[in-house]
Design a protein around this motif. Structure first.
Motif, PDB file in Angstrom:
ATOM      1  N   ARG A  21      44.283  41.663  40.782  1.00  0.00           N
ATOM      2  CA  ARG A  21      42.711  41.490  40.840  1.00  0.00           C
ATOM      3  C   ARG A  21      42.712  40.675  42.171  1.00  0.00           C
ATOM      4  NH1 ARG A  21      42.597  45.014  38.075  1.00  0.00           N
ATOM      5  NH2 ARG A  21      41.439  45.205  36.026  1.00  0.00           N
ATOM      6  N   LEU A  22      41.412  40.901  43.038  1.00  0.00           N
ATOM      7  CA  LEU A  22      41.286  40.073  44.297  1.00  0.00           C
ATOM      8  C   LEU A  22      39.789  39.780  44.242  1.00  0.00           C
ATOM      9  CD1 LEU A  22      43.224  39.781  46.589  1.00  0.00           C
ATOM     10  CD2 LEU A  22      42.072  41.849  47.671  1.00  0.00           C
ATOM     11  N   VAL A  23      39.649  38.346  45.052  1.00  0.00           N
ATOM     12  CA  VAL A  23      38.434  37.860  45.013  1.00  0.00           C
ATOM     13  C   VAL A  23      38.144  38.354  46.259  1.00  0.00           C
ATOM     14  CG1 VAL A  23      36.983  35.963  45.181  1.00  0.00           C
ATOM     15  CG2 VAL A  23      38.815  35.919  43.446  1.00  0.00           C
ATOM     16  N   VAL A  24      36.728  39.252  46.611  1.00  0.00           N
ATOM     17  CA  VAL A  24      36.401  39.874  47.686  1.00  0.00           C
ATOM     18  C   VAL A  24      34.815  40.145  47.511  1.00  0.00           C
ATOM     19  CG1 VAL A  24      38.436  40.961  48.457  1.00  0.00           C
ATOM     20  CG2 VAL A  24      36.759  42.124  47.236  1.00  0.00           C
ATOM     21  N   ALA A  25      34.122  39.862  48.907  1.00  0.00           N
ATOM     22  CA  ALA A  25      32.932  40.009  48.955  1.00  0.00           C
ATOM     23  C   ALA A  25      32.643  40.587  50.427  1.00  0.00           C
ATOM     24  CB  ALA A  25      32.146  38.883  48.636  1.00  0.00           C
ATOM     25  N   CYS A  26      33.025  41.817  50.728  1.00  0.00           N
ATOM     26  CA  CYS A  26      32.739  42.420  51.853  1.00  0.00           C
ATOM     27  C   CYS A  26      32.543  43.954  52.016  1.00  0.00           C
ATOM     28  CB  CYS A  26      34.145  42.164  52.685  1.00  0.00           C
ATOM     29  SG  CYS A  26      35.452  43.010  51.936  1.00  0.00           S
ATOM     30  N   LYS A  27      32.015  44.251  53.016  1.00  0.00           N
ATOM     31  CA  LYS A  27      31.640  45.571  53.218  1.00  0.00           C
ATOM     32  C   LYS A  27      32.961  46.656  52.910  1.00  0.00           C
ATOM     33  CE  LYS A  27      28.375  45.008  57.198  1.00  0.00           C
ATOM     34  NZ  LYS A  27      28.315  45.246  58.462  1.00  0.00           N
ATOM     35  N   LEU A  28      34.171  46.237  53.318  1.00  0.00           N
ATOM     36  CA  LEU A  28      35.521  46.969  53.202  1.00  0.00           C
ATOM     37  C   LEU A  28      35.560  47.273  51.577  1.00  0.00           C
ATOM     38  CD1 LEU A  28      37.914  47.968  54.514  1.00  0.00           C
ATOM     39  CD2 LEU A  28      38.896  45.773  54.247  1.00  0.00           C
ATOM     40  N   SER A  29      35.514  46.286  50.808  1.00  0.00           N
ATOM     41  CA  SER A  29      35.595  46.480  49.490  1.00  0.00           C
ATOM     42  C   SER A  29      34.322  47.402  48.508  1.00  0.00           C
ATOM     43  CB  SER A  29      35.731  45.277  48.532  1.00  0.00           C
ATOM     44  OG  SER A  29      34.493  44.368  48.574  1.00  0.00           O
ATOM     45  N   ASP A  30      33.375  47.139  49.385  1.00  0.00           N
ATOM     46  CA  ASP A  30      32.146  48.008  48.619  1.00  0.00           C
ATOM     47  C   ASP A  30      32.240  49.379  48.942  1.00  0.00           C
ATOM     48  OD1 ASP A  30      31.117  45.520  48.027  1.00  0.00           O
ATOM     49  OD2 ASP A  30      29.537  45.413  49.921  1.00  0.00           O
ATOM     50  N   SER A  31      32.619  49.859  50.401  1.00  0.00           N
ATOM     51  CA  SER A  31      32.860  51.236  50.682  1.00  0.00           C
ATOM     52  C   SER A  31      33.841  51.762  49.684  1.00  0.00           C
ATOM     53  CB  SER A  31      33.187  51.199  52.154  1.00  0.00           C
ATOM     54  OG  SER A  31      34.457  50.729  52.482  1.00  0.00           O
ATOM     55  N   HIS A  42      31.448  42.524  39.129  1.00  0.00           N
ATOM     56  CA  HIS A  42      30.239  41.812  39.470  1.00  0.00           C
ATOM     57  C   HIS A  42      29.598  40.538  38.986  1.00  0.00           C
ATOM     58  CE1 HIS A  42      29.074  45.538  41.629  1.00  0.00           C
ATOM     59  NE2 HIS A  42      29.431  46.250  40.323  1.00  0.00           N
ATOM     60  N   SER A  43      30.666  39.737  38.193  1.00  0.00           N
ATOM     61  CA  SER A  43      30.358  38.331  37.760  1.00  0.00           C
ATOM     62  C   SER A  43      31.051  37.254  38.837  1.00  0.00           C
ATOM     63  CB  SER A  43      30.511  38.292  36.475  1.00  0.00           C
ATOM     64  OG  SER A  43      32.271  38.196  36.242  1.00  0.00           O
ATOM     65  N   GLY A  44      32.096  37.903  39.254  1.00  0.00           N
ATOM     66  CA  GLY A  44      32.742  36.768  40.113  1.00  0.00           C
ATOM     67  C   GLY A  44      33.190  37.140  41.554  1.00  0.00           C
ATOM     68  N   GLY A  45      32.905  38.510  41.495  1.00  0.00           N
ATOM     69  CA  GLY A  45      33.487  38.986  42.955  1.00  0.00           C
ATOM     70  C   GLY A  45      34.840  39.617  42.898  1.00  0.00           C
ATOM     71  N   PHE A  46      35.487  39.635  41.591  1.00  0.00           N
ATOM     72  CA  PHE A  46      36.719  40.215  41.586  1.00  0.00           C
ATOM     73  C   PHE A  46      36.763  41.779  41.747  1.00  0.00           C
ATOM     74  CE2 PHE A  46      36.942  36.243  39.491  1.00  0.00           C
ATOM     75  CZ  PHE A  46      38.327  35.841  40.058  1.00  0.00           C
ATOM     76  N   VAL A  47      37.806  42.477  42.216  1.00  0.00           N
ATOM     77  CA  VAL A  47      37.893  43.671  42.408  1.00  0.00           C
ATOM     78  C   VAL A  47      39.300  44.240  41.984  1.00  0.00           C
ATOM     79  CG1 VAL A  47      35.966  44.326  44.055  1.00  0.00           C
ATOM     80  CG2 VAL A  47      38.382  43.913  44.959  1.00  0.00           C
ATOM     81  N   GLY A  48      39.432  45.438  41.207  1.00  0.00           N
ATOM     82  CA  GLY A  48      40.701  45.908  40.863  1.00  0.00           C
ATOM     83  C   GLY A  48      40.690  47.509  41.304  1.00  0.00           C
ATOM     84  N   ILE A  49      41.931  47.863  41.636  1.00  0.00           N
ATOM     85  CA  ILE A  49      42.035  49.229  41.843  1.00  0.00           C
ATOM     86  C   ILE A  49      42.084  50.158  40.564  1.00  0.00           C
ATOM     87  CG2 ILE A  49      44.607  49.473  41.398  1.00  0.00           C
ATOM     88  CD1 ILE A  49      44.795  51.011  43.997  1.00  0.00           C
ATOM     89  N   THR A  50      41.362  51.141  40.799  1.00  0.00           N
ATOM     90  CA  THR A  50      40.813  52.231  39.731  1.00  0.00           C
ATOM     91  C   THR A  50      42.177  53.363  39.712  1.00  0.00           C
ATOM     92  OG1 THR A  50      39.731  53.833  41.019  1.00  0.00           O
ATOM     93  CG2 THR A  50      38.281  52.102  40.186  1.00  0.00           C
ATOM     94  N   PRO A  51      42.327  54.079  38.598  1.00  0.00           N
ATOM     95  CA  PRO A  51      43.137  55.322  38.192  1.00  0.00           C
ATOM     96  C   PRO A  51      42.906  56.175  39.760  1.00  0.00           C
ATOM     97  CG  PRO A  51      42.265  54.777  36.477  1.00  0.00           C
ATOM     98  CD  PRO A  51      41.663  54.164  37.456  1.00  0.00           C
ATOM     99  N   ALA A  52      41.731  56.449  40.107  1.00  0.00           N
ATOM    100  CA  ALA A  52      41.571  57.228  41.309  1.00  0.00           C
ATOM    101  C   ALA A  52      41.971  56.732  42.693  1.00  0.00           C
ATOM    102  CB  ALA A  52      39.922  57.501  41.474  1.00  0.00           C
ATOM    103  N   GLY A  53      42.028  55.242  42.465  1.00  0.00           N
ATOM    104  CA  GLY A  53      42.493  54.573  43.810  1.00  0.00           C
ATOM    105  C   GLY A  53      44.075  54.561  43.903  1.00  0.00           C
ATOM    106  N   LEU A  54      44.643  54.400  42.653  1.00  0.00           N
ATOM    107  CA  LEU A  54      46.191  54.810  42.617  1.00  0.00           C
ATOM    108  C   LEU A  54      46.551  55.909  43.152  1.00  0.00           C
ATOM    109  CD1 LEU A  54      46.797  53.063  39.436  1.00  0.00           C
ATOM    110  CD2 LEU A  54      47.476  51.898  41.616  1.00  0.00           C
ATOM    111  N   ARG A  55      45.717  57.211  42.559  1.00  0.00           N
ATOM    112  CA  ARG A  55      46.110  58.483  42.923  1.00  0.00           C
ATOM    113  C   ARG A  55      46.028  58.445  44.494  1.00  0.00           C
ATOM    114  NH1 ARG A  55      43.845  59.551  38.029  1.00  0.00           N
ATOM    115  NH2 ARG A  55      41.842  59.731  38.773  1.00  0.00           N
ATOM    116  N   ARG A  56      44.816  58.060  45.020  1.00  0.00           N
ATOM    117  CA  ARG A  56      44.590  58.145  46.579  1.00  0.00           C
ATOM    118  C   ARG A  56      45.656  57.296  47.207  1.00  0.00           C
ATOM    119  NH1 ARG A  56      39.968  59.097  49.840  1.00  0.00           N
ATOM    120  NH2 ARG A  56      40.881  59.062  52.080  1.00  0.00           N
TER     121      ARG A  56
END
Length: 81
Positions: A21-31, A42-56
């Motif tokens: 998990r990564l704490v981010v708040a930027c256009k890059l992660s939004d896109s 959406h509670s603390g700004g943490f993002v993680g990769i999805t299965p689709a992201g791993l395939r990509r």
């Protein structure tokens, strides 16, 4: 499929593990989230990769577009010469 930019690929590769998990708040992660490649809590700004992201990420690696992020190992054959 939209071509990912260098920084987007860097962010995805940094999150290449489903448990990372990564704490981010930027256009890059939004896109990337809009494309379904990342998911945030959406509670603390943490993002993680999805299965689709791993395939990509695997597709981009196979296409050779992550070479700049790969570690460089010396060629054992050249070391002996």
């Amino acid at each position: 499929m939209t071509r990912l930019g260098k920084h987007q690929l860097g962010l995805l590769s940094g999150l290449g593990s489903p448990s990372m998990r990564l704490v981010v708040a930027c256009k890059l992660s939004d896109s990337l989230e809009r494309q379904g490649l990342l998911k945030s809590d959406h509670s603390g700004g943490f993002v993680g990769i999805t299965p689709a992201g791993l395939r990509r990420l695997a597709d981009e690696l196979e296409a050779g577009r992550l070479a700049h992020l790969m570690p460089k190992y010396p060629d054992p054959a050249q070391e002996k010469a």
